[in-house]
Design an enzyme around this catalytic site. Sequence first.
Site, PDB file in Angstrom:
ATOM      1  N   ILE A 116     -22.905 -18.245  10.421  1.00  0.00           N
ATOM      2  CA  ILE A 116     -21.768 -17.862   9.679  1.00  0.00           C
ATOM      3  C   ILE A 116     -20.513 -18.772  10.279  1.00  0.00           C
ATOM      4  O   ILE A 116     -20.633 -19.442  11.236  1.00  0.00           O
ATOM      5  CB  ILE A 116     -21.451 -16.158  10.103  1.00  0.00           C
ATOM      6  CG1 ILE A 116     -21.385 -16.122  11.833  1.00  0.00           C
ATOM      7  CG2 ILE A 116     -22.372 -15.501   9.521  1.00  0.00           C
ATOM      8  CD1 ILE A 116     -20.953 -14.644  12.216  1.00  0.00           C
TER       9      ILE A 116
ATOM     10  N   LYS B  42     -26.330 -17.411  14.382  1.00  0.00           N
ATOM     11  CA  LYS B  42     -25.538 -18.040  15.102  1.00  0.00           C
ATOM     12  C   LYS B  42     -24.173 -18.028  14.594  1.00  0.00           C
ATOM     13  O   LYS B  42     -23.691 -18.246  13.450  1.00  0.00           O
ATOM     14  CB  LYS B  42     -26.157 -19.458  15.039  1.00  0.00           C
ATOM     15  CG  LYS B  42     -25.274 -20.206  15.760  1.00  0.00           C
ATOM     16  CD  LYS B  42     -25.190 -22.048  15.419  1.00  0.00           C
ATOM     17  CE  LYS B  42     -24.037 -22.400  14.745  1.00  0.00           C
ATOM     18  NZ  LYS B  42     -22.884 -22.318  15.359  1.00  0.00           N
TER      19      LYS B  42
ATOM     20  N   GLU C 145     -23.426 -18.912   0.737  1.00  0.00           N
ATOM     21  CA  GLU C 145     -22.150 -18.451   0.412  1.00  0.00           C
ATOM     22  C   GLU C 145     -21.066 -19.337   0.823  1.00  0.00           C
ATOM     23  O   GLU C 145     -20.988 -19.552   2.042  1.00  0.00           O
ATOM     24  CB  GLU C 145     -21.599 -17.095   1.041  1.00  0.00           C
ATOM     25  CG  GLU C 145     -22.515 -15.884   0.774  1.00  0.00           C
ATOM     26  CD  GLU C 145     -22.184 -15.191  -0.527  1.00  0.00           C
ATOM     27  OE1 GLU C 145     -21.222 -15.772  -1.217  1.00  0.00           O
ATOM     28  OE2 GLU C 145     -23.164 -14.294  -1.076  1.00  0.00           O
TER      29      GLU C 145
ATOM     30  N   CYS D 107     -12.467 -18.247   1.687  1.00  0.00           N
ATOM     31  CA  CYS D 107     -13.160 -18.665   0.676  1.00  0.00           C
ATOM     32  C   CYS D 107     -12.502 -18.165  -0.881  1.00  0.00           C
ATOM     33  O   CYS D 107     -12.650 -18.911  -1.595  1.00  0.00           O
ATOM     34  CB  CYS D 107     -14.578 -18.601   0.887  1.00  0.00           C
ATOM     35  SG  CYS D 107     -15.095 -16.762   1.272  1.00  0.00           S
TER      36      CYS D 107
ATOM     37  N   GLU E  10     -10.708 -27.433  -1.472  1.00  0.00           N
ATOM     38  CA  GLU E  10     -10.414 -26.270  -0.510  1.00  0.00           C
ATOM     39  C   GLU E  10      -9.583 -26.659   0.653  1.00  0.00           C
ATOM     40  O   GLU E  10      -9.810 -27.325   1.446  1.00  0.00           O
ATOM     41  CB  GLU E  10     -11.598 -25.842   0.087  1.00  0.00           C
ATOM     42  CG  GLU E  10     -11.603 -24.324   0.476  1.00  0.00           C
ATOM     43  CD  GLU E  10     -12.960 -23.752   0.758  1.00  0.00           C
ATOM     44  OE1 GLU E  10     -13.652 -24.661   1.387  1.00  0.00           O
ATOM     45  OE2 GLU E  10     -13.026 -22.662   0.744  1.00  0.00           O
TER      46      GLU E  10
HETATM   47  P1  NAD Z   1     -18.737 -25.149   8.413  1.00  0.00           P
HETATM   48  O1  NAD Z   1     -19.542 -25.375   7.109  1.00  0.00           O
HETATM   49  O2  NAD Z   1     -18.086 -26.365   8.914  1.00  0.00           O
HETATM   50  O3  NAD Z   1     -19.540 -24.324   9.595  1.00  0.00           O
HETATM   51  C1  NAD Z   1     -19.961 -22.984   9.122  1.00  0.00           C
HETATM   52  C2  NAD Z   1     -21.040 -22.520  10.206  1.00  0.00           C
HETATM   53  O4  NAD Z   1     -22.057 -23.771  10.236  1.00  0.00           O
HETATM   54  C3  NAD Z   1     -20.720 -22.621  11.701  1.00  0.00           C
HETATM   55  O5  NAD Z   1     -21.563 -21.710  12.549  1.00  0.00           O
HETATM   56  C4  NAD Z   1     -21.353 -24.209  12.098  1.00  0.00           C
HETATM   57  O6  NAD Z   1     -21.552 -24.314  13.353  1.00  0.00           O
HETATM   58  C5  NAD Z   1     -22.603 -24.191  11.367  1.00  0.00           C
HETATM   59  N1  NAD Z   1     -22.896 -25.676  11.141  1.00  0.00           N
HETATM   60  C6  NAD Z   1     -22.247 -26.673  11.017  1.00  0.00           C
HETATM   61  N2  NAD Z   1     -23.250 -27.988  10.741  1.00  0.00           N
HETATM   62  C7  NAD Z   1     -24.288 -27.381  10.871  1.00  0.00           C
HETATM   63  C8  NAD Z   1     -25.631 -27.980  10.644  1.00  0.00           C
HETATM   64  N3  NAD Z   1     -25.632 -29.350  10.529  1.00  0.00           N
HETATM   65  N4  NAD Z   1     -26.881 -27.245  10.708  1.00  0.00           N
HETATM   66  C9  NAD Z   1     -26.565 -25.833  10.882  1.00  0.00           C
HETATM   67  N5  NAD Z   1     -25.530 -25.042  10.926  1.00  0.00           N
HETATM   68  C10 NAD Z   1     -24.224 -25.956  10.971  1.00  0.00           C
HETATM   69  O7  NAD Z   1     -17.496 -24.208   7.636  1.00  0.00           O
HETATM   70  P2  NAD Z   1     -16.251 -23.724   8.538  1.00  0.00           P
HETATM   71  O8  NAD Z   1     -15.074 -24.871   8.542  1.00  0.00           O
HETATM   72  O9  NAD Z   1     -16.628 -23.100   9.865  1.00  0.00           O
HETATM   73  O10 NAD Z   1     -15.767 -22.610   7.653  1.00  0.00           O
HETATM   74  C11 NAD Z   1     -15.057 -22.894   6.489  1.00  0.00           C
HETATM   75  C12 NAD Z   1     -15.745 -22.746   5.082  1.00  0.00           C
HETATM   76  O11 NAD Z   1     -16.516 -21.443   4.985  1.00  0.00           O
HETATM   77  C13 NAD Z   1     -15.128 -22.886   3.946  1.00  0.00           C
HETATM   78  O12 NAD Z   1     -15.489 -23.900   2.883  1.00  0.00           O
HETATM   79  C14 NAD Z   1     -15.105 -21.615   3.314  1.00  0.00           C
HETATM   80  O13 NAD Z   1     -14.708 -21.545   1.921  1.00  0.00           O
HETATM   81  C15 NAD Z   1     -16.307 -21.102   3.869  1.00  0.00           C
HETATM   82  N6  NAD Z   1     -16.433 -19.817   3.632  1.00  0.00           N
HETATM   83  C16 NAD Z   1     -17.359 -18.976   2.520  1.00  0.00           C
HETATM   84  C17 NAD Z   1     -17.414 -17.801   2.638  1.00  0.00           C
HETATM   85  C18 NAD Z   1     -18.136 -16.985   1.419  1.00  0.00           C
HETATM   86  O14 NAD Z   1     -18.509 -15.985   1.500  1.00  0.00           O
HETATM   87  N7  NAD Z   1     -18.284 -17.774   0.359  1.00  0.00           N
HETATM   88  C19 NAD Z   1     -16.811 -16.727   3.478  1.00  0.00           C
HETATM   89  C20 NAD Z   1     -16.047 -17.533   4.541  1.00  0.00           C
HETATM   90  C21 NAD Z   1     -15.834 -18.911   4.475  1.00  0.00           C
END
Ligand code: NAD
Length: 502
Positions: A160, A186, A260, A295, A395
């Site tokens: 998440i 995680k 998501e 998001c 975004e």
């Molecule tokens: P991110 O993708 O950078 O990180 C999200 C999660 O992925 C974190 O827990 C991170 O540690 C993990 N992660 C990063 N690299 C990884 C890898 N190589 N392997 C496995 N896990 C990994 O996103 P962010 O910057 O934390 O959050 C913002 C994004 O999330 C925005 O794009 C937002 O729109 C999106 N979001 C979507 C929703 C939805 O329901 N659609 C809800 C909330 C946020």
Amino acid sequence: MSIDTQDATAAASTGISAFYGAFINNEFTAASGPSFPAFDAGTGAHLADIARCGSAEIEEAVRAARVAFPAWKALAAEERAALLLKLADAVEANLPRLALIDAQDIGRKVGETALDHQFAINQYRYFAAATITHEGWGRPIPNGYLVAKREPYGVCGQIIPWNVPAIMAAFKIAPAVAAGNTVVLKPDENASLSTLELGKLIAEIFPPGVINIVPGMGEEAGAALTAHPGVDKLAFTGSSEVGRLISVAGGKRLVPVSLELGGKSPNIVFPDTDKLDSVVDNASFAALYCNGQSCLAGTRLFVHDDIYDEFMAKMVAAFKRIKVGPAHDTSSSLSGLISEEQGLRVLGYIEKGLAEGAKLLTGGKRVAVPGYEHGYFIEPTIFEATNDMVIAQEEIFGPVLTVIRWNDFDQMIHEANNVRYGLAAGVYTSNLKNAMATADRLEAGSVWINSYFNLASGSPFGGFKESGIGSEYCHETLNMYTHLKSITLQNEPSDAWFVPSP
Ligand code: NAD
């Protein structure tokens, strides 16, 4: 207040631990190996240290979840539901404390983070009810019965993001365990505290190993979780870029993946709209809730020519009236962003908007909040732009709204859909035909008419296009967490007919 005093205040009022290990089998592992700090996003005060887990902890957590799975799956849905209801009650009893933890950890208004936890409570209760009514089907066939039943996958690996940790944890945990799966979750490295605190509540309610929480970095704990052969289903919320990596990891092992992802949602105002002031209020909320770090945010506002000047005068005045202040301050409605990195990213987009010729109508600068110099507070910002500009396509994840003028319905629909995302959309009109014709043509998982963010329990929540795969928050989500198995019963073997008689 010195940093030390803030530390003490934070620890006293929130009950957080000085150190959090991985939460496996209902216990936190002891401090050993590397860790990372959690800071107050506004003040920079040190809140706690968290184990920087990797493949060893993921291995241990997946093993615990595998051991717990058969007994958890075998429980009656009513028994699983009863435990989810207990978790909802426990979160409710701890809500002020958990909301404060999130407000410090991610810098959002405490009123907002309290709403997040209320939303999470609703999720646990919704899926407690949903799992009892998640029925298969069956019918008599000649000489027997056909039964189609739903079975949980096994161990779910879930990842998440940081923006709404309480909602995200509930979106993942509630449907998975309701359906009879066990979980290794995680949390995000920028926002782990309230999820780890949730572990303390889970330990009092669930059997060991049903829900495990492993903190750490994405490329370490996250990557180890997605690649682990003992994980039967992957669920991810975060950026589309990382979503793609998760999808590839799932593809390599051929396990189902639900995603998501990001959004750049259109919010469309028709000239026949009633109650313009309310629409201005709702469109401001759509863009600025969560300081724009949502998001779902309605970040592209399409306003019709006929009302453009009047509407935008009100919109700009509204944004100018919105006060920016610290997370705990109730007299302001916008607070700081999660981190310096995010703040610089948002300021970078504001510069990009100016450079590509978008017209800045209000905002655009960082705000200094005395005592919170560590925090990245940014003025609520409006650009007048065209849909092809970078600020209308990417975004930004900050308090930045892009407004686009429209007068031709088909052209407006084309532009509203002309982004890589398709998560949500808003429509304001007093004309039912406009409302439904627009909703039908929008490429978005959720369309809200006359009230943005109108998320009732059970509304399917998921993205079209690069915004994701699958729907959460609804009954259908339980299908995402279960296989469909058919069992065909014949009362007795048929008379022999295939092999020639001797
Ligand atoms: P991110 O993708 O950078 O990180 C999200 C999660 O992925 C974190 O827990 C991170 O540690 C993990 N992660 C990063 N690299 C990884 C890898 N190589 N392997 C496995 N896990 C990994 O996103 P962010 O910057 O934390 O959050 C913002 C994004 O999330 C925005 O794009 C937002 O729109 C999106 N979001 C979507 C929703 C939805 O329901 N659609 C809800 C909330 C946020």
